[in-house]
Design a protein around this motif. Structure first.
Motif, short mmCIF file in Angstrom:
data_model
loop_
_atom_site.label_atom_id
_atom_site.label_comp_id
_atom_site.label_asym_id
_atom_site.label_seq_id
_atom_site.Cartn_x
_atom_site.Cartn_y
_atom_site.Cartn_z
N LEU A 41 -8.43 -16.68 9.69
CA LEU A 41 -9.07 -15.54 10.34
C LEU A 41 -9.00 -15.73 11.84
O LEU A 41 -9.41 -16.78 12.36
N PRO A 42 -8.46 -14.75 12.59
CA PRO A 42 -8.36 -14.92 14.04
C PRO A 42 -9.74 -15.13 14.67
O PRO A 42 -10.74 -14.58 14.21
N SER A 43 -9.76 -15.91 15.72
CA SER A 43 -11.02 -16.15 16.43
C SER A 43 -11.42 -14.92 17.24
O SER A 43 -12.60 -14.55 17.28
N ALA A 44 -10.45 -14.31 17.86
CA ALA A 44 -10.74 -13.17 18.74
C ALA A 44 -10.64 -11.86 17.98
O ALA A 44 -9.92 -11.76 16.98
N PRO A 45 -11.36 -10.83 18.42
CA PRO A 45 -11.22 -9.51 17.80
C PRO A 45 -9.79 -8.98 17.95
O PRO A 45 -9.07 -9.37 18.87
N SER A 46 -9.40 -8.09 17.05
CA SER A 46 -8.08 -7.48 17.09
C SER A 46 -8.22 -5.99 17.34
O SER A 46 -9.15 -5.35 16.84
N PRO A 47 -7.30 -5.39 18.09
CA PRO A 47 -7.34 -3.93 18.28
C PRO A 47 -7.21 -3.22 16.94
O PRO A 47 -6.37 -3.60 16.11
N PRO A 48 -8.01 -2.20 16.67
CA PRO A 48 -7.94 -1.51 15.38
C PRO A 48 -6.53 -1.00 15.06
O PRO A 48 -6.11 -1.04 13.90
N GLU A 49 -5.79 -0.54 16.07
CA GLU A 49 -4.43 -0.04 15.82
C GLU A 49 -3.53 -1.14 15.28
O GLU A 49 -2.70 -0.91 14.39
N GLN A 50 -3.70 -2.35 15.80
CA GLN A 50 -2.89 -3.47 15.32
C GLN A 50 -3.30 -3.87 13.91
O GLN A 50 -2.46 -4.21 13.07
N VAL A 51 -4.61 -3.84 13.64
CA VAL A 51 -5.09 -4.16 12.30
C VAL A 51 -4.50 -3.19 11.27
O VAL A 51 -4.05 -3.59 10.19
N LEU A 52 -4.49 -1.89 11.62
CA LEU A 52 -3.92 -0.90 10.71
C LEU A 52 -2.44 -1.15 10.48
O LEU A 52 -1.95 -1.10 9.35
N ALA A 53 -1.71 -1.45 11.55
CA ALA A 53 -0.28 -1.73 11.42
C ALA A 53 -0.04 -2.96 10.55
O ALA A 53 0.87 -2.98 9.70
N ASP A 54 -0.86 -3.98 10.72
CA ASP A 54 -0.71 -5.20 9.91
C ASP A 54 -1.02 -4.93 8.44
O ASP A 54 -0.36 -5.47 7.54
N LEU A 55 -2.03 -4.09 8.19
CA LEU A 55 -2.37 -3.74 6.81
C LEU A 55 -1.23 -2.98 6.14
O LEU A 55 -0.86 -3.27 5.00
N LEU A 56 -0.65 -2.03 6.86
CA LEU A 56 0.47 -1.28 6.30
C LEU A 56 1.64 -2.20 5.97
O LEU A 56 2.27 -2.07 4.91
N ALA A 57 1.93 -3.13 6.84
CA ALA A 57 3.05 -4.04 6.61
C ALA A 57 2.78 -4.98 5.44
O ALA A 57 3.67 -5.26 4.63
N ALA A 58 1.54 -5.45 5.33
CA ALA A 58 1.22 -6.41 4.26
C ALA A 58 1.14 -5.74 2.90
O ALA A 58 1.61 -6.27 1.89
N ALA A 59 0.54 -4.52 2.85
CA ALA A 59 0.29 -3.88 1.56
C ALA A 59 1.50 -3.15 1.00
O ALA A 59 1.65 -3.04 -0.23
N GLY A 60 2.36 -2.64 1.87
CA GLY A 60 3.46 -1.79 1.43
C GLY A 60 4.25 -2.30 0.24
O GLY A 60 4.45 -1.58 -0.74
N PRO A 61 4.72 -3.56 0.26
CA PRO A 61 5.53 -4.05 -0.87
C PRO A 61 4.75 -4.18 -2.18
O PRO A 61 5.37 -4.30 -3.24
N GLY A 62 3.42 -4.14 -2.13
CA GLY A 62 2.62 -4.35 -3.34
C GLY A 62 1.99 -3.10 -3.91
O GLY A 62 1.14 -3.19 -4.80
N LEU A 63 2.40 -1.93 -3.41
CA LEU A 63 1.81 -0.69 -3.91
C LEU A 63 2.56 -0.20 -5.14
O LEU A 63 3.80 -0.19 -5.17
N VAL A 64 1.83 0.21 -6.16
CA VAL A 64 2.39 0.79 -7.38
C VAL A 64 2.13 2.29 -7.33
O VAL A 64 1.02 2.72 -6.98
N ALA A 65 3.12 3.08 -7.68
CA ALA A 65 3.01 4.55 -7.56
C ALA A 65 2.19 5.13 -8.70
O ALA A 65 2.62 6.04 -9.41
N THR A 66 0.96 4.63 -8.85
CA THR A 66 0.09 5.11 -9.93
C THR A 66 -0.32 6.56 -9.73
O THR A 66 -0.66 7.25 -10.70
N ALA A 67 -0.31 7.03 -8.49
CA ALA A 67 -0.69 8.42 -8.22
C ALA A 67 0.47 9.39 -8.41
O ALA A 67 0.31 10.59 -8.21
N GLY A 68 1.64 8.88 -8.79
CA GLY A 68 2.83 9.71 -8.89
C GLY A 68 3.03 10.33 -10.26
O GLY A 68 2.34 10.01 -11.22
N PRO A 69 4.04 11.21 -10.38
CA PRO A 69 4.20 12.01 -11.59
C PRO A 69 4.83 11.30 -12.77
O PRO A 69 4.84 11.84 -13.87
#
Length: 452
Positions: A41-69
């Motif tokens: 866990l980083p010691s210093a706070p992170s800018p929210p925009e960077q946190v969102l970008a990091d979340l998108l990069a980390a989660a993307g490969p693990g998403l299952v298209a359960t909401a799809g047709p």
């Protein structure tokens, strides 16, 4: 904050637009996924925009298209646009739906949506509605209300005195009940050994003659019977009218686990399957399955609001806002609660009565299309397709499991495996509002190709 929220919403909308074309599920390197999320866990706070970008990069490969047709596993529905937008607002508003003091709007939305739900599902308008996380919670609430009333009828206050020394409770449930019934019984201190199983008929509904014999054979006393609308494998529904009348003649409480099958009441071609649903004492039903609300969303209904509240509510000196008709956390297992009623209200408004009926009828028709197409391709459809569930065998158990694994790895569609009546089978659940005939035909072609 506007830029941040807009960026998150744009990414979410882009993901949803991609669902018709993206692979439904592909093999995931779980350790690599964990590594992407991990680290110190980083010691210093992170800018929210960077946190969102990091979340998108980390989660993307693990998403299952359960909401799809073309996701046909676990009776998972999609998420309607208006309901999803309402859920985004609910997160932004950050309301605690404990009661009408913490969020008057959240409680009002639940009251309105609850009335619409009862009307659609054939549940008496006088029943109470608790907005919960899923049918595990809904079954627990319903069975807690049942436990309260059957013991109160025997002169025992279970909320005050607990179960030690209490009159024994009989719990009767079908052989093919959903596993959440058993876990609810564990959570409520009754245990799973208490269950007296009722044999199931050919398509998975309980055998009424066996239920009648069990009720007659047992000694009179506190009795709860768990019925089912929508067998988890076959979609079969218990004969609710006859079963409820029989249970009540013996002084018992009738609880209906209708996680997805209770929605048969809203379909023009299926409502006969739940004839007599209004006679039960409590009901459990999901919103994130067939109603296509975002996760998590489910409903616990009780014919006796006073009993519902007696089993669930509590009091504390610092709390204000109680009194009047039970609402909010007085009807659920949670105290602090997210305001999931906004999404339910919005989803129902988006569909309307006709839209809900069309959704149920269309999914059932698509399930029959699945069954007919796979049968025509030479595969064995094992169940009578009465709702949105299809069970398919591709030969022996090992071959069926191989086909299921190949389908999941291929990504065209996703279907799960199950064991029913001692056989390994592919289980196909059609419950997404965006699924089309073309999606079904494309999936049948893929399954046929992979099985070959």
């Amino acid at each position: 904050m506007s830029r941040l929220f807009r960026s998150a919403a744009d990414h979410a909308a882009g993901y949803r637009r991609s669902l018709p074309d993206r692979p439904v599920g592909v093999p995931i390197d779980q350790s690599a996924l964990l590594d992407a999320f991990s680290g110190p866990l980083p010691s210093a706070p992170s800018p929210p925009e960077q946190v969102l970008a990091d979340l998108l990069a980390a989660a993307g490969p693990g998403l299952v298209a359960t909401a799809g047709p073309r996701y046909f596993g676990f009776v998972i529905g999609g998420a309607l646009p208006a309901a999803t937008a309402a859920d985004i607002l609910a997160a932004g508003w950050d309301q605690n739906a404990h009661n009408a003091v913490t969020s008057p709007a959240a409680i009002a939305a639940e009251a309105a949506a609850g009335a619409w739900l009862k009307d659609l599902l054939g549940i008496p308008p006088s029943a109470s509605t608790g907005f919960v996380t899923g049918c595990q919670a809904a079954n627990t609430v319903g069975l807690a209300a049942a436990r309260h009333q059957v013991l109160a009828d025997a002169g025992w206050d279970v909320e005050r005195r607990g179960l030690l020394g209490a009159p024994p409770i009989r719990v009767i449930a079908g052989d093919e009940r959903h596993a959440t019934i058993d876990r609810s019984l564990r959570l409520l201190g009754l245990g799973t050994d208490v269950v007296e199983p009722v044999p199931a008929g050919p398509n998975g509904a309980i055998d009424l003659g066996s239920l009648r014999s069990l009720l007659r054979a047992g000694s009179p006393g506190p009795t709860i019977v768990a019925l089912q609308a929508g067998n988890v494998n076959t979609g079969a529904c218990d004969r609710l009218r006859e079963a409820c009348e029989l249970i009540h003649r013996h002084g018992g409480w009738a609880h209906v686990d209708g996680a997805f099958g209770l929605w048969a009441a809203a379909g023009s071609a299926t409502r006969h399957l739940v004839d007599g649903v209004e006679l039960a004492d409590s009901w459990a039903c999901d919103g994130h399955k067939w109603l296509n609300l975002p996760y998590d969303s489910a409903f616990a209904f009780c014919a006796r609001p006073d009993v519902h509240a007696a089993a669930m509510s509590y009091a504390a000196a610092y709390l204000v806002g109680s009194g009047g008709a039970p609402a909010g956390s007085e009807l659920t297992v949670e105290s602090s609660r997210r305001a999931r009623g906004f999404a339910a209200w919005a989803g129902l408004r988006e569909l309307g009565r006709d839209g809900v009926e069309a959704l149920v009828d269309r999914c059932c028709a698509l399930a029959r299309r699945f069954a007919d197409g796979l049968a025509s391709a030479g595969f064995e459809v094992v169940n009578e397709v009465v709702l949105n569930q299809v069970l398919v065998a591709f030969g022996d158990d090992a071959r069926t499991d191989e086909v299921v694994a190949a389908v999941q790895a291929d990504g065209t569609c996703w279907a799960g495996g199950t064991t029913w009546r001692g056989r390994r089978l592919m289980r196909i659940s059609v419950s997404n509002a965006t699924t089309t005939e073309a999606d079904v035909d494309r999936s049948i072609a893929a399954i046929t190709r992979l099985a070959a």
